[in-house]
Design a protein around this motif. Structure first.
Motif, PDB file in Angstrom:
ATOM      1  N   ALA A 102      47.240  18.344 -17.953  1.00 39.93           N
ATOM      2  CA  ALA A 102      47.972  18.722 -19.442  1.00 39.93           C
ATOM      3  C   ALA A 102      47.258  20.157 -19.164  1.00 39.93           C
ATOM      4  O   ALA A 102      46.547  20.603 -18.419  1.00 39.93           O
ATOM      5  N   VAL A 103      48.150  20.797 -20.064  1.00 40.03           N
ATOM      6  CA  VAL A 103      47.964  22.179 -20.182  1.00 40.03           C
ATOM      7  C   VAL A 103      48.205  22.767 -21.578  1.00 40.03           C
ATOM      8  O   VAL A 103      49.212  22.160 -22.272  1.00 40.03           O
ATOM      9  N   PHE A 149      51.839  20.937 -22.728  1.00 38.18           N
ATOM     10  CA  PHE A 149      52.661  20.104 -21.746  1.00 38.18           C
ATOM     11  C   PHE A 149      51.765  18.964 -21.215  1.00 38.18           C
ATOM     12  O   PHE A 149      50.573  19.283 -20.731  1.00 38.18           O
ATOM     13  N   TYR A 150      52.346  17.835 -20.914  1.00 34.01           N
ATOM     14  CA  TYR A 150      51.363  16.653 -20.576  1.00 34.01           C
ATOM     15  C   TYR A 150      52.123  15.913 -19.313  1.00 34.01           C
ATOM     16  O   TYR A 150      53.268  15.921 -19.203  1.00 34.01           O
ATOM     17  N   THR A 193      45.760  14.347 -26.226  1.00 34.51           N
ATOM     18  CA  THR A 193      46.205  15.682 -27.096  1.00 34.51           C
ATOM     19  C   THR A 193      45.160  16.800 -26.580  1.00 34.51           C
ATOM     20  O   THR A 193      44.037  16.533 -26.144  1.00 34.51           O
ATOM     21  N   CYS A 194      45.710  17.753 -26.117  1.00 31.62           N
ATOM     22  CA  CYS A 194      45.182  18.970 -25.910  1.00 31.62           C
ATOM     23  C   CYS A 194      45.220  20.024 -27.132  1.00 31.62           C
ATOM     24  O   CYS A 194      46.318  20.430 -27.584  1.00 31.62           O
ATOM     25  N   SER A 195      43.818  20.670 -27.287  1.00 31.96           N
ATOM     26  CA  SER A 195      43.813  21.621 -28.475  1.00 31.96           C
ATOM     27  C   SER A 195      42.825  22.580 -28.139  1.00 31.96           C
ATOM     28  O   SER A 195      42.110  22.570 -26.943  1.00 31.96           O
ATOM     29  N   ARG A 196      42.875  23.625 -29.020  1.00 29.86           N
ATOM     30  CA  ARG A 196      41.892  24.851 -28.547  1.00 29.86           C
ATOM     31  C   ARG A 196      41.300  25.324 -29.814  1.00 29.86           C
ATOM     32  O   ARG A 196      41.951  25.340 -30.913  1.00 29.86           O
ATOM     33  N   ASP A 197      40.131  25.688 -30.012  1.00 25.97           N
ATOM     34  CA  ASP A 197      39.304  26.284 -30.896  1.00 25.97           C
ATOM     35  C   ASP A 197      38.878  27.631 -30.701  1.00 25.97           C
ATOM     36  O   ASP A 197      38.156  27.854 -29.678  1.00 25.97           O
ATOM     37  N   ASN A 198      39.691  28.584 -31.011  1.00 25.53           N
ATOM     38  CA  ASN A 198      39.489  29.812 -30.680  1.00 25.53           C
ATOM     39  C   ASN A 198      38.313  30.476 -31.355  1.00 25.53           C
ATOM     40  O   ASN A 198      37.958  31.278 -30.705  1.00 25.53           O
ATOM     41  N   ALA A 199      37.662  29.948 -32.342  1.00 27.53           N
ATOM     42  CA  ALA A 199      36.373  30.409 -32.627  1.00 27.53           C
ATOM     43  C   ALA A 199      35.148  30.085 -31.660  1.00 27.53           C
ATOM     44  O   ALA A 199      34.216  30.677 -31.671  1.00 27.53           O
ATOM     45  N   LYS A 200      35.567  28.976 -30.821  1.00 29.50           N
ATOM     46  CA  LYS A 200      34.511  28.574 -29.809  1.00 29.50           C
ATOM     47  C   LYS A 200      34.870  28.828 -28.536  1.00 29.50           C
ATOM     48  O   LYS A 200      34.223  28.409 -27.616  1.00 29.50           O
ATOM     49  N   TRP A 211      40.009  21.338 -25.833  1.00 28.70           N
ATOM     50  CA  TRP A 211      39.551  20.096 -25.836  1.00 28.70           C
ATOM     51  C   TRP A 211      40.810  19.084 -25.235  1.00 28.70           C
ATOM     52  O   TRP A 211      41.966  19.441 -25.463  1.00 28.70           O
ATOM     53  N   LEU A 212      40.439  18.227 -24.596  1.00 32.39           N
ATOM     54  CA  LEU A 212      41.270  17.215 -24.040  1.00 32.39           C
ATOM     55  C   LEU A 212      40.769  15.815 -24.624  1.00 32.39           C
ATOM     56  O   LEU A 212      39.835  15.281 -24.181  1.00 32.39           O
ATOM     57  N   GLN A 213      41.426  15.332 -25.480  1.00 28.43           N
ATOM     58  CA  GLN A 213      41.417  13.801 -26.039  1.00 28.43           C
ATOM     59  C   GLN A 213      42.221  13.101 -25.321  1.00 28.43           C
ATOM     60  O   GLN A 213      43.444  13.087 -25.250  1.00 28.43           O
TER      61      GLN A 213
END
Length: 123
Positions: free
Chosen positions: A49-50, A58-59, A68-75, A79-81
């Motif tokens: 994934a990217v 994209f997967y 599910t790929c997500s990003r936490d801008n504060a940290k 994440w890749l679930q």
């Protein structure tokens, strides 16, 4: 200088879920697209994934619909679930950073790599 660090791997039963994290340096996180690859014993490292700098994802077909790929801008973390895990998901999972999203499935497009985290799915 370590730029990417993965965590969250472990042993899980088939059908279970895992959430992997990739923490990047701020420079990497803000300017690079973050991809996930995996390498099973005796096999080539393959794209999973990217997620782009702007959040587009994209997967690979092998995980599409259950990841599910997500990003936490504060940290500075991506994440890749992965749900409904299968024994064939067993591999070392790596995150990597690429300047551009074109040809995102190619390992050669990624400039920085983490050390990997082991995921083992028991049947």
């Amino acid at each position: 200088q370590v730029q990417l660090v993965e965590s969250g791997g472990g042993l899980v039963q088939a059908g279970g879920s895992l959430r992997l994290s990739c923490t990047a340096s701020e420079r990497i996180f803000r300017n690079y697209n973050i991809g996930w690859f995996r390498q099973a014993p005796g096999k080539e490292r393959e794209f999973v994934a990217v997620i782009g700098v702007r959040g587009g994802t994209f997967y690979a077909d092998s995980v599409k619909g259950r990841s599910t790929c997500s990003r936490d801008n504060a940290k500075n973390t991506v994440w890749l679930q992965v749900n409904s895990l299968l024994p064939e998901d067993t591999a070392i999972y790596y995150c990597a950073a690429a300047s551009y999203l074109n040809e995102y499935k190619l390992r050669s497009r990624y400039s920085y790599w983490g050390q990997g985290t082991q995921v083992t799915v028991s049947s």
